[in-house]
Design a protein around this motif. Structure first.
Motif, PDB file in Angstrom:
ATOM      1  N   GLN A  17       1.309  12.576  -0.213  1.00 38.14           N
ATOM      2  CA  GLN A  17      -0.064  11.935   0.032  1.00 38.14           C
ATOM      3  C   GLN A  17      -0.724  13.254   0.047  1.00 38.14           C
ATOM      4  O   GLN A  17      -1.919  13.865  -0.006  1.00 38.14           O
ATOM      5  CB  GLN A  17       0.098  11.499   1.358  1.00 38.14           C
ATOM      6  N   GLY A  29     -12.260   9.803   0.780  1.00 36.06           N
ATOM      7  CA  GLY A  29     -10.496  10.000   0.691  1.00 36.06           C
ATOM      8  C   GLY A  29      -9.704  10.972   1.554  1.00 36.06           C
ATOM      9  O   GLY A  29     -11.412  11.221   2.224  1.00 36.06           O
ATOM     10  N   ARG A  47       0.522  -0.920  -0.201  1.00 35.41           N
ATOM     11  CA  ARG A  47       0.327   0.146   0.234  1.00 35.41           C
ATOM     12  C   ARG A  47       0.704   1.153  -0.192  1.00 35.41           C
ATOM     13  O   ARG A  47       0.981   2.078  -1.158  1.00 35.41           O
ATOM     14  CB  ARG A  47      -0.369   0.030   1.319  1.00 35.41           C
ATOM     15  N   ILE A  81      -5.874  10.979  -2.436  1.00 37.02           N
ATOM     16  CA  ILE A  81      -6.918  10.233  -3.025  1.00 37.02           C
ATOM     17  C   ILE A  81      -8.383  10.359  -2.811  1.00 37.02           C
ATOM     18  O   ILE A  81      -8.353  10.097  -2.255  1.00 37.02           O
ATOM     19  CB  ILE A  81      -6.918   8.969  -3.349  1.00 37.02           C
ATOM     20  N   GLN A  97     -11.295  10.723  -4.241  1.00 38.52           N
ATOM     21  CA  GLN A  97     -12.117   9.562  -4.591  1.00 38.52           C
ATOM     22  C   GLN A  97     -11.771   8.733  -4.607  1.00 38.52           C
ATOM     23  O   GLN A  97     -11.014   8.139  -5.499  1.00 38.52           O
ATOM     24  CB  GLN A  97     -12.605   9.792  -5.274  1.00 38.52           C
ATOM     25  N   THR A  98     -11.783   7.216  -3.263  1.00 35.95           N
ATOM     26  CA  THR A  98     -11.415   6.157  -3.390  1.00 35.95           C
ATOM     27  C   THR A  98     -11.926   5.410  -4.542  1.00 35.95           C
ATOM     28  O   THR A  98     -13.191   4.585  -4.680  1.00 35.95           O
ATOM     29  CB  THR A  98     -11.280   5.665  -2.222  1.00 35.95           C
ATOM     30  N   SER A  99     -11.602   4.322  -5.012  1.00 34.33           N
ATOM     31  CA  SER A  99     -12.257   3.728  -5.377  1.00 34.33           C
ATOM     32  C   SER A  99     -13.221   2.631  -5.112  1.00 34.33           C
ATOM     33  O   SER A  99     -14.671   2.480  -5.538  1.00 34.33           O
ATOM     34  CB  SER A  99     -11.402   2.271  -6.051  1.00 34.33           C
ATOM     35  N   THR A 100     -13.281   2.314  -3.912  1.00 33.22           N
ATOM     36  CA  THR A 100     -14.945   1.881  -2.882  1.00 33.22           C
ATOM     37  C   THR A 100     -15.552   2.758  -3.135  1.00 33.22           C
ATOM     38  O   THR A 100     -16.888   2.569  -2.279  1.00 33.22           O
ATOM     39  CB  THR A 100     -13.956   1.006  -1.383  1.00 33.22           C
TER      40      THR A 100
END
Ligand code: HEC
Ligand code: HEC
Length: 227
Positions: free
Chosen positions: A89, A103, A4, A94, A96-99
């Motif tokens: 970071q 974010g 990660r 990020i 908007q996270t993929s899930t």
């Protein structure tokens, strides 16, 4: 976790290369950051969302930064490399996270420039400098296994875990995500419930503050608000 962290570095680098023509190695941070200033800034700008033992913060919206870096540190990753990851970071989160989970807000939100801020809300004069200071600080302490004493004093808990979202004059905090507590003057009972269970945009702290700490911070809020 190692994977990660590595993927964050990769994302940050890709963005640096396309947006700024700086080399990827720097991650947008200078090694001259000041750890003392970085700790204070971390508490104000980041602690409301992240656990970091050295800073005594207990936020639960984002990942626990000690957990996030402990394995990579054990595997030999250096503080300087961590600092680059952290700077990347902050600059290129990020959002908007993929899930679909929320974010991390961008740097103009976590570290707003004073020229863009009205009143006495938290802001920084020099955003690049602030990012370097925080990056060097977090890089030095995250995942070291060094734990600060868990604060037991209500005011200290408030300043480290709550002030980034709430105005409370007695604590000198100016967050605007949640209600101004000097104005709403919550009862201790309400404070215990909100801190334990969260509500809406307020995260639950029952996993990161123990019952005595929740009691202490609620007592503090109920007595200090509106004074
Ligand atoms: C409003 C909440 C919020 C604030 C404020 C915030 N973060 Fe985050 N942070 C998140 C979330 C959510 C994630 C996970 C999503 C993602 O990976 O981008 C995250 C991810 C991270 C990561 C990656 C951790 C990992 O597992 O690799 C680092 C490092 C980090 N934040 C540092 C910071 C620093 C330093 C600040 C202060 C300048 C800060 N954050 C402020 C919510 C926040
Ligand atoms: C990430 C931002 C955030 C953090 C961190 C946070 N809060 Fe909140 N808080 C909120 C929001 C947003 C609300 C409004 C929730 C609702 O009613 O929808 C709220 C509501 C409250 C209320 C109820 C106020 C009222 O009058 O309705 C209290 C009391 C409170 N928070 C105390 C705390 C304490 C104590 C901490 C630290 C342990 C804390 N908060 C940390 C965002 C935050």
């Amino acid at each position: 976790m190692r994977v990660r962290v590595a993927s964050f570095a990769a994302v940050a680098c890709a963005t640096v290369v396309t947006v700024v023509s700086a080399g990827c190695g720097s991650g947008g941070f200078t090694s001259e950051g000041s750890q003392g200033a970085g700790k204070q800034l971390f508490v104000q700008a980041c602690g409301g969302c992240h656990v970091l033992a050295d800073a005594g913060t207990a936020g639960t919206i984002g990942p626990n930064l000690d957990d996030a870096f402990a394995q990579a540190r054990a595997d030999g990753m250096t503080s300087a490399t961590f600092a680059q990851v952290v700077a990347g970071q902050i600059r290129y989160p990020i959002a908007q996270t993929s899930t679909g989970e929320p974010g991390m807000p961008d740097a103009d939100t976590t570290l707003p420039r004073c020229e863009d801020v009205e009143g006495d809300a938290f802001c920084v004069e020099d955003q690049d400098r602030a990012i370097s200071d925080i990056a060097v600080y977090v890089g030095a302490v995250a995942g070291t296994g060094v734990t600060a004493e868990r604060p037991t004093d209500g005011k200290t808990i408030f300043t480290t875990s709550c002030g980034s979202c709430h105005v409370l004059a007695d604590a000198g905090t100016a967050g605007t995500v949640g209600p101004n507590l000097d104005q709403s003057r919550p009862s201790k009972e309400l404070a215990v419930d909100r801190v334990t269970n969260g509500r809406g945009a307020m995260p639950a702290f029952k996993g990161s503050l123990d019952p005595a700490q929740i009691e202490a911070v609620a007592e503090y809020v109920a007595t200090a608000a509106g004074r």
